[in-house]
Scaffold this motif. Structure first.
Motif, mmCIF file in Angstrom:
data_model
loop_
_atom_site.group_PDB
_atom_site.id
_atom_site.type_symbol
_atom_site.label_atom_id
_atom_site.label_comp_id
_atom_site.label_asym_id
_atom_site.label_seq_id
_atom_site.Cartn_x
_atom_site.Cartn_y
_atom_site.Cartn_z
ATOM 1 N N LEU A 1 0.839 -1.199 0.000
ATOM 2 C CA LEU A 1 0.000 0.000 0.000
ATOM 3 C C LEU A 1 0.876 1.252 0.000
ATOM 4 O O LEU A 1 0.593 2.221 -0.717
ATOM 5 N N LEU B 1 0.781 4.332 -2.643
ATOM 6 C CA LEU B 1 0.421 5.682 -2.215
ATOM 7 C C LEU B 1 1.540 6.674 -2.504
ATOM 8 O O LEU B 1 1.292 7.780 -3.000
ATOM 9 N N ASN C 1 -5.077 13.028 8.354
ATOM 10 C CA ASN C 1 -6.141 12.803 7.382
ATOM 11 C C ASN C 1 -7.259 11.940 7.955
ATOM 12 O O ASN C 1 -8.442 12.200 7.727
ATOM 13 N N LEU C 2 -6.876 10.936 8.717
ATOM 14 C CA LEU C 2 -7.920 10.071 9.277
ATOM 15 C C LEU C 2 -8.730 10.812 10.321
ATOM 16 O O LEU C 2 -9.943 10.617 10.425
ATOM 17 N N GLY D 1 -11.019 12.892 8.442
ATOM 18 C CA GLY D 1 -12.109 12.073 7.927
ATOM 19 C C GLY D 1 -13.160 11.813 8.982
ATOM 20 O O GLY D 1 -14.351 11.972 8.736
ATOM 21 N N ALA E 1 -15.009 15.551 8.602
ATOM 22 C CA ALA E 1 -15.848 15.199 7.459
ATOM 23 C C ALA E 1 -17.087 14.428 7.898
ATOM 24 O O ALA E 1 -18.196 14.728 7.479
ATOM 25 N N SER E 2 -16.873 13.437 8.746
ATOM 26 C CA SER E 2 -18.025 12.595 9.062
ATOM 27 C C SER E 2 -18.848 13.166 10.210
ATOM 28 O O SER E 2 -20.035 13.448 10.054
ATOM 29 N N MET F 1 -13.521 15.445 0.966
ATOM 30 C CA MET F 1 -14.196 15.110 2.216
ATOM 31 C C MET F 1 -14.794 13.705 2.162
ATOM 32 O O MET F 1 -14.619 12.922 3.091
ATOM 33 N N SER G 1 -12.111 11.208 2.435
ATOM 34 C CA SER G 1 -11.632 11.033 3.805
ATOM 35 C C SER G 1 -12.608 10.212 4.628
ATOM 36 O O SER G 1 -12.195 9.411 5.473
ATOM 37 N N ILE G 2 -13.893 10.406 4.360
ATOM 38 C CA ILE G 2 -14.868 9.590 5.089
ATOM 39 C C ILE G 2 -14.691 8.116 4.714
ATOM 40 O O ILE G 2 -14.724 7.238 5.568
ATOM 41 N N LEU H 1 -12.046 6.643 3.934
ATOM 42 C CA LEU H 1 -10.881 6.058 4.591
ATOM 43 C C LEU H 1 -11.236 5.560 5.991
ATOM 44 O O LEU H 1 -10.536 4.721 6.540
ATOM 45 N N ARG H 2 -12.290 6.118 6.573
ATOM 46 C CA ARG H 2 -12.656 5.717 7.928
ATOM 47 C C ARG H 2 -13.849 4.790 7.963
ATOM 48 O O ARG H 2 -14.342 4.472 9.036
ATOM 49 N N TYR I 1 -20.145 6.386 -0.522
ATOM 50 C CA TYR I 1 -19.428 7.655 -0.384
ATOM 51 C C TYR I 1 -18.441 7.863 -1.525
ATOM 52 O O TYR I 1 -18.210 8.982 -1.968
ATOM 53 N N GLY J 1 -6.109 5.515 -2.072
ATOM 54 C CA GLY J 1 -5.983 5.038 -0.702
ATOM 55 C C GLY J 1 -7.177 4.200 -0.287
ATOM 56 O O GLY J 1 -7.025 3.053 0.136
#
Lengths: 612, 460
Positions: free
Chosen positions: A174, A178, A548-549, A552, A556-557, B272, B275-276, B278-279, B289, B406
């Motif tokens: 990975l 990346l 980034n996580l 996220g 974002a969430s 965005m 990124s969501i 990724l989680r 998504y 990713g």
């Protein structure tokens, strides 16, 4: 049609046909024979190699170069993309080398991977990897180049993650993709810029129309692309991690495919690069930094494959320096010579690793010269070639590069870094040879040491011949495109050799100091810096993904999606209306007396008000 | 046109009259034949672009790929639904297939309509079968909530469109797509005109969905049965893109400045939603998504209004339709075996279902836009045309490609690689039906590499 061009084009097409044939036959649902890998894949690569010698001879004899365009793939308005193969002196020389090296690696892999139940699939992946690289090298337009570019990236994902049950292998795979994707952003940027401003992705058209443009930004994109693919400083950590793959993969990845693709891209684009001082300076400094940093990291590694990996990274830095010197041909020469000895170093370490029951730590080796004389001799030859010992393959390219660096008026800082890195090459190469083949055995008894297998001996032997004579062969046949500076003071002429010998002596002295227990522990701070790869992965691999996580999840969430967009949108609408609804519906529950009383009261009140 | 539409209509009696034993094979074969016949639309020799004309319907290079995709999806949906409806009474199975067929009828009418109002009516009509699909055939209780979100988001967006269209009819006297672009450009100066502009686009932006009004999509995807997820991802979202491309020429002088915030929003959404992803722990939600992210690129490509932007958007819509539908099918094969959408519960599946792992790999690669797949052609064209507008977009689109790679590989590694946990060793082996299903998604995608002009729209 003239016979030369006919022979040239047909043999080049035959190469592609030979290589793709085994891939297409695997679409047949019938299971392949266990020896399919050797009988089909290896034979195909071998035949392709011999076929590729024909265009090479034609090129050497008559200087024949050719471009095969056979199909307009797509066409939007004025922008067209063709299937077009460019066989200029770079690809004509590189193709046989790549095929030769791959042929040896495949043969070696048949021994190394013989207990793997999916060996046929492994060979197929290696073959597709090679095909992607050849597509990249022969591409005559950016789109085709991008296909090869991403093709090697994805195949490296599969190959590095070959032992997919292991978490480390998956992480490394990975990581490779990346880091390469970061580089791809640069390539996409350059392609978008070219499509916008030059209106073409065909090489010749781009070179012709780019004359009067300011190319700094697209070149920066290309340099970013090369940084990702060729593991230059900043995007380098995937390369040592890629050692999680099987050793033949490392050998192929590091010698003639994948990692040199980035440098090759810049070599291809050198007509754009040569007039842009900013881009050249960036290449020079980036390369110098990479070559020193990775050489420093190589100094204290204990995993034999990691040392060799970092030496590749260091050599890639040197190639980048050469690009920065505006000597693309020398960089290409170093790609070619490097392919032989780097593949051989990996095959030797693979042989040793297998012999010592999958032990990779050089501290647990030693004395291999008596037990595997052939492998350890070749390991020594490879290391010598790598350090640039006169008249081995590495000498012809490396010495020429350092001479060119010495006689140019460019950056002294870059020069100093590169020279230091050159002396480090000698140190870590000696360290490998010292720990692996010299001294006394430090491994467990009853190791399954056996190198007497033609599938081990032959490939390493072929590559050893290559490491010895390839440099001489290529330099005596390739016409230099730029006039090399022939006269210089002896100090400059001998600079490369001097620093190498100094490094060697220093390393010997250090080794004897350690052995005699004068200085049993190293200085810890610099040792940790080098051993922990400059703390680079520790910082970057935690901080950026964490950032980034977290973005996220929290922003974002949780914040945007679940709070702002949902709580203040549909849910707020519902909860705002709910009191109104409940009030209205609560008051309407069929109590007819109450309603009538209300009605009466209201009426009475209204009448009263009206009368008054 | 009727050559396709009437057989599709006749699929309904076929469904009800055929003996129970032959229900699935017959409907599958029937719909496949329709899909095969629909390929003839791709051969367009007309000079004006419009072909297969009748008073109400026609195809042009923009609608043809979407029409063919619609026809292609029905047999795949039938193929995909066969297993999870097997325990239902036969009449419900017939009802289910009728529902899917009605969706195809409405979609064909929507994509081939030559009148904007007819397009609007059909656009709204697709809501009904989709709503049934989600709320009647979903599995969890959450499906009712998802259905509400789906319906109200879309309706709230599209009612202004009706008013805007009636206004347009009033001022130009026609809503025919064949002539509308030749009518006099309106003088759009007042604030009300700007509202009209927004009204024309809002319905489609919600349908796409644009980041910010996307909440209905993950819910709908997660709760819908497999056929619902497939058609939603593959075709229904594309109604939005198609409508935008159709309506944009009429909004001409305003679009240039007014679209800026939407483009930026869409591209910001790529990052965005990525990124969501990724989680994400929920497989279907991840794919949903990722659809939002890809559609963000499409919105950007369309609103930039260059030939490359339009072409890229259409290519990406078709390619994404096949890819995300394939991913949903793959997710469903996992779901039918483990009865969970949670990714950590179904890991290391390469060991158990090796050929499925190949499909997963190809689909993930298509999702991350590997050259030379059409996904890449589309993304590259959109990125280039956005780049031509402003260099800074590359920061967003570039980061978007990185994040896409990713999460696509995260999805692949999470489900396929690593050790196989002990609780799923006794998996049911994969069926030929499932392999056929995924192959029928991915083969067209691979074959489109060879002749991408088919899905290039107007610039072909």
């Amino acid at each position: 049609m003239h016979t030369t061009s006919l022979m040239m084009t047909s043999s080049l097409i035959i190469i592609f046909f030979l290589l793709t044939y085994p891939v297409f036959t695997t679409l047949n649902p019938r299971p392949r024979d266990p020896d399919w890998a050797l009988s089909q894949v290896k034979t195909a690569v071998k035949l392709a190699f011999f076929t590729s010698l024909l265009p090479l001879c034609l090129f050497l004899n008559e200087g024949a170069e050719t471009i095969i365009t056979n199909w307009t793939w797509m066409n939007t308005l004025t922008f067209d993309i063709n299937i077009s193969f460019k066989f200029d002196h770079y690809s004509i020389i590189f193709t046989p080398i790549a095929l030769y090296v791959t042929w040896s690696i495949l043969e070696f892999a048949s021994w190394y991977m013989h207990s793997d139940p999916f060996m046929n699939r492994f060979f197929k992946y290696l073959l597709i990897f090679l095909i992607a690289m050849i597509i990249l090298v022969t591409a005559n337009n950016m789109f085709q180049l991008f296909i090869g570019w991403e093709g090697v990236g994805i195949m490296s994902f599969l190959l590095i993650g070959w032992w997919y049950g292991r978490a480390d292998a998956n992480t490394a795979a990975l990581q490779a993709v990346l880091y390469n994707r970061v580089g791809d952003i640069g390539l996409i940027f350059a392609m978008a810029w070219m499509a916008t401003n030059l209106n073409s992705w065909e090489m010749q058209q781009m070179f012709a129309t780019a004359k009067n443009q300011d190319l700094t930004f697209p070149l920066l994109g290309l340099i970013l692309a090369a940084t990702g693919k060729s593991a230059q400083f900043g995007l380098h950590p995937w390369l040592p991690s890629a050692m999680e793959g099987p050793t033949p993969v490392s050998a192929l990845l590091h010698s003639s495919t994948m990692v040199v693709a980035g440098i090759f891209l810049l070599v291809r684009m050198s007509p754009l690069l040569e007039n842009n001082q900013t881009a050249l300076t960036i290449c020079l400094c980036l390369g110098a930094l990479t070559t020193l940093f990775t050489a420093t990291c190589a100094l204290t590694q204990n995993d034999i494959k990691k040392i060799v990996a970092f030496s590749t990274s260091s050599q890639l830095g040197l190639m980048m320096v050469t690009i920065g010197l505006n000597q693309p041909q020398l960089a290409f020469l170093h790609i070619c010579t490097h392919a032989f000895f780097k593949a051989m170093l990996f095959l030797c370490s693979g042989s040793i690793i297998h012999s010592l029951n999958d032990e990779q730590d050089i501290r647990k080796m030693g004395g291999m010269h008596h037990l595997t004389p052939f492998t350890s001799s070749c390991l020594t030859i490879g290391s010598l070639a790598l350090t640039g010992t006169p008249f081995l393959a590495g000498f012809f390219s490396k010495d020429a590069i350092i001479e060119a660096l010495n006689t140019s008026h460019l950056n002294a800082w870059a020069l100093a870094l590169t020279l230091l890195a050159t002396s480090f090459t000698a140190i870590y190469s000696l360290r490998v040879v010292f720990f692996v083949s010299m001294g006394h055995p430090r491994f467990n008894s009853l190791s399954p040491i056996n190198e007497n297998n033609p599938a081990v001996i032959n490939p390493i032997k072929r590559l050893a011949w290559g490491s010895i004579i390839a440099g001489l062969l290529i330099t005596s046949n390739m016409t230099p495109l730029k006039t090399p500076i022939m006269t210089m003071p002896p100090l400059l002429k001998l600079a490369a050799l001097t620093v190498t010998i100094l490094g060697l002596l220093l390393a010997l002295e250090l080794a004897s100091l350690t052995n005699k227990q004068f200085k049993p522990t190293p200085k810890l701070t610099p040792h940790h810096f080098s051993n922990m790869l400059g703390f680079f992965p520790a910082i970057i691999h935690r901080a950026l993904p964490k950032l980034n996580l977290t973005l996220g999840q929290t922003i974002a969430s949780q914040m945007v999606d679940l709070t702002w967009l949902e709580k203040t949108g549909p849910k707020a609408l519902a909860s705002l209306n709910m009191p109104l609804i409940t009030t209205t519906s609560n008051s309407q529950q069929g109590m007819i007396k109450t309603y009538l009383t209300f009605f009466l009261l209201t009426l009475a009140l209204a009448t009263l008000l009206f009368i008054l | 046109m009727l050559k396709i539409l009437i057989p599709t209509l006749m699929l309904v009696p076929t469904t009800w009259l055929v003996p129970a034993k032959w229900l699935w094979p017959t409907t599958l074969m029937h719909s496949l034949l329709i899909a095969l016949a629909s390929l003839s639309w791709l051969k367009n020799l007309s000079e004006t672009g419009w072909a297969f004309l009748n008073p109400y319907m026609a195809t042009d290079p923009l609608s043809t790929p979407l029409l063919v995709l619609t026809c292609w999806l029905l047999p795949l949906m039938i193929l995909a639904s066969q297993n999870h409806t097997a325990l239902e009474p036969i009449n419900r199975q017939r009802m289910y297939i009728t529902l899917l067929t009605s969706l195809q009828i409405f979609l064909i009418l929507a994509f081939s309509a030559t009148e904007v109002i007819m397009f609007y009516v059909m656009f709204e009509a697709t809501l009904i079968p989709t709503l049934f699909l989600i709320t009647r055939w979903g599995n969890q209780a959450e499906r009712l909530n998802a259905g509400t979100y789906f319906l109200f988001y879309t309706l709230a967006g599209s009612l202004p469109l009706l008013v805007a269209l009636l206004l347009l009819q009033n001022s130009t006297g026609t809503l025919s797509l064949l002539t509308l672009q030749f009518s006099n450009p309106a003088q759009l100066t007042t604030f009300a005109d700007k509202l009209w502009w927004a009204g024309c686009l809002l319905a489609f932006l919600v349908k796409m969905p644009l980041y910010g009004v996307h909440l209905w999509l993950p819910k709908a995807h997660v709760e819908a049965p497999i056929a619902g997820s497939m058609i939603l991802a593959a075709v229904l979202l594309k109604l939005g893109g198609y409508g935008m491309m159709r309506i944009l020429p009429m909004l001409e002088p305003l679009t240039k400045e007014l679209s800026y915030p939407f483009i930026i929003f869409a591209l910001w959404g790529v990052i965005m939603t990525g990124s969501i992803c990724l989680r994400q722990t929920d497989l279907k939600s991840l794919i949903a998504y990722s659809s939002v992210g890809h559609m963000g690129l499409v919105v950007g490509g369309i609103l930039i209004q260059t030939p490359w932007g339009f072409t890229g958007a259409l290519i990406l819509m078709i390619a994404h339709g096949l890819t995300s539908s394939a991913l949903f099918c793959l997710a469903n094969t996992n779901y039918e075996r483990t009865h969970s959408r949670t990714m950590v519960l179904a890991r290391g599946l390469q060991m158990a279902l090796p050929l499925m792992a190949t499909w997963w790999f190809i689909a993930s690669l298509a999702n991350l836009a590997l050259p030379p797949l059409p996904n890449l052609m589309g993304e590259l064209m959109i990125i280039t045309s956005l780049f031509n507008w402003s260099w800074w977009t590359l920061a967003l689109t570039g980061a978007g490609t990185l994040i896409t790679a990713g999460y696509s590989l995260y999805m692949f590694l999470m489900t396929q690689r690593g050790p196989l946990p002990a609780h799923i060793i006794a998996l049911e082996p994969s069926h030929s039906r499932e392999h056929l299903l995924v192959a029928l998604h991915l083969l067209p995608l691979l074959l489109l590499v060879l002749k991408p002009e088919l899905i290039w729209g107007w610039t072909a």
